[in-house]
Design an enzyme around this catalytic site. Structure first.
Site, PDB file in Angstrom:
ATOM      1  N   CYS A 111       0.824  -1.221   0.000  1.00  0.00           N
ATOM      2  CA  CYS A 111       0.000   0.000   0.000  1.00  0.00           C
ATOM      3  C   CYS A 111       0.857   1.270   0.000  1.00  0.00           C
ATOM      4  CB  CYS A 111      -0.988  -0.041   1.165  1.00  0.00           C
ATOM      5  SG  CYS A 111      -2.381   1.113   0.933  1.00  0.00           S
ATOM      6  N   HIS A 122      -4.516  -4.547   0.333  1.00  0.00           N
ATOM      7  CA  HIS A 122      -4.257  -5.080   1.668  1.00  0.00           C
ATOM      8  C   HIS A 122      -4.665  -6.546   1.758  1.00  0.00           C
ATOM      9  CE1 HIS A 122      -2.982  -1.461   3.814  1.00  0.00           C
ATOM     10  NE2 HIS A 122      -3.891  -0.790   3.123  1.00  0.00           N
ATOM     11  N   GLU A 176      -3.497  -8.644   3.623  1.00  0.00           N
ATOM     12  CA  GLU A 176      -3.355  -9.085   5.008  1.00  0.00           C
ATOM     13  C   GLU A 176      -4.562  -8.758   5.874  1.00  0.00           C
ATOM     14  OE1 GLU A 176      -2.117  -4.762   5.273  1.00  0.00           O
ATOM     15  OE2 GLU A 176      -2.112  -6.367   3.779  1.00  0.00           O
TER      16      GLU A 176
END
Length: 311
Positions: free
Chosen positions: A142, A235, A237
């Protein structure tokens, strides 16, 4: 993990032609195994939440991974206990003479600032430069991806009219790429950011290749010509509730955020959000660890010149 087959087996040539990783008998017999050393530079305010998210992905692989946590400065954190930082995080001075198999640099809530206005911008630039000689592969997430695009290639981002927040459909641009092995033709990824880099600008750059993109979110996965730097603008994660937490935080701050796209059932924030990116997020990190770190890194990390040439 790679498939070991006899060199003369007809399937070996076919699979190599499809860019499926096949290991020769000679190379398999010469391999030595040791844990991978991965350094995480955590720039997010809530360190514990972010490190847990990343460790969950790193743990979803048969490879043994030794993780070290790095902080950008030693000033007290407003969102993470000092005892936690002092016990588990290291300063750059403590690691700068060490080589690592992989480095992950996280996002940061700095989307509305020019990079030169970031208080620790010089430190970020220094670590990015250091990583090019001291890490086999670097994963930029990001904000860190945008920072690396700017520092390494001079590519400037622009601020969107409104924050992009939600879960978006993506498409593979290339079919036979190690990073995308096992990926569906279309897959979903969370995004949460104010800034964006032009997809056309990235595709026009001679040293960069866009591997996956979204009609709404733009480029998602980009790799450099040496396969050393991987840029991820979303993202993978994030947990099921991360976007929900961000949405409620922005509401409480009076920012009037839009409801994250493709996230809550019927766009109803009172309902439990959908999570449809976890499998591809885990696959992305697993492929990175295997093909871009484990298969390329030297057995002796003191000899970065002994990296295995990309096949």
């Amino acid at each position: 993990m790679p498939v070991k087959v006899p060199d003369s087996l007809p399937a070996s040539a076919i699979l190599r032609g499809e860019n499926i990783f096949v290991m020769s008998e000679e190379r398999a017999e010469s391999q030595h195994i040791r844990p991978l050393k991965v350094l995480i530079l955590n720039l997010m305010p809530n360190k514990i939440e972010t490190e847990t998210q990343l460790l969950r992905l790193l743990g979803n692989t048969p490879l043994q991974v030794d993780v070290e946590l790095l902080r950008i400065h030693s000033r007290p954190s407003r969102h993470t206990p000092c005892d936690h930082m002092n016990a588990f995080y290291r300063d750059f001075e403590q690691v700068k003479h060490t080589n690592f198999d992989g480095l992950i640099i996280t996002g940061a809530p700095l989307g509305d600032l020019e990079f030169e206005q970031v208080q620790y911008w010089d430190e970020i630039r220094g670590i990015i430069d250091w990583s090019q000689q001291h890490a086999t592969s670097v994963l930029f997430l990001c904000w860190a991806a945008h920072a690396a695009f700017y520092h390494l290639y001079g590519l400037k981002r622009y601020l969107r009219e409104e924050k992009i927040s939600g879960v978006f459909r993506h498409q593979r641009v290339h079919q036979h790429v190690p990073l995308l092995r096992g990926f569906d033709d279309e897959f979903w990824v969370p995004h949460s950011r104010l800034a964006q880099i032009s997809l056309d600008q990235l595709k026009a750059h001679d040293e960069l290749t866009v591997l996956a993109e979204s009609d709404q979110a733009g480029a998602y996965l980009v790799v450099d010509s040496n396969n050393r730097n991987l840029f991820v603008t979303g993202h993978p994660e994030y947990t099921r509730t991360t976007l929900q937490t961000e949405y409620r935080r922005d509401l409480a701050a009076g920012l009037a955020p839009q409801i994250p796209h493709n996230y809550f059932p019927n766009d109803d924030p009172t309902q439990t959000p959908h999570a449809r990116w976890h499998a591809h997020g885990a696959l992305l990190v697993s492929n990175w660890l295997n093909y871009y770190v484990y298969q390329q890194t030297p057995f002796d990390l003191n000899d970065m010149d002994a990296m295995t040439p990309w096949e």
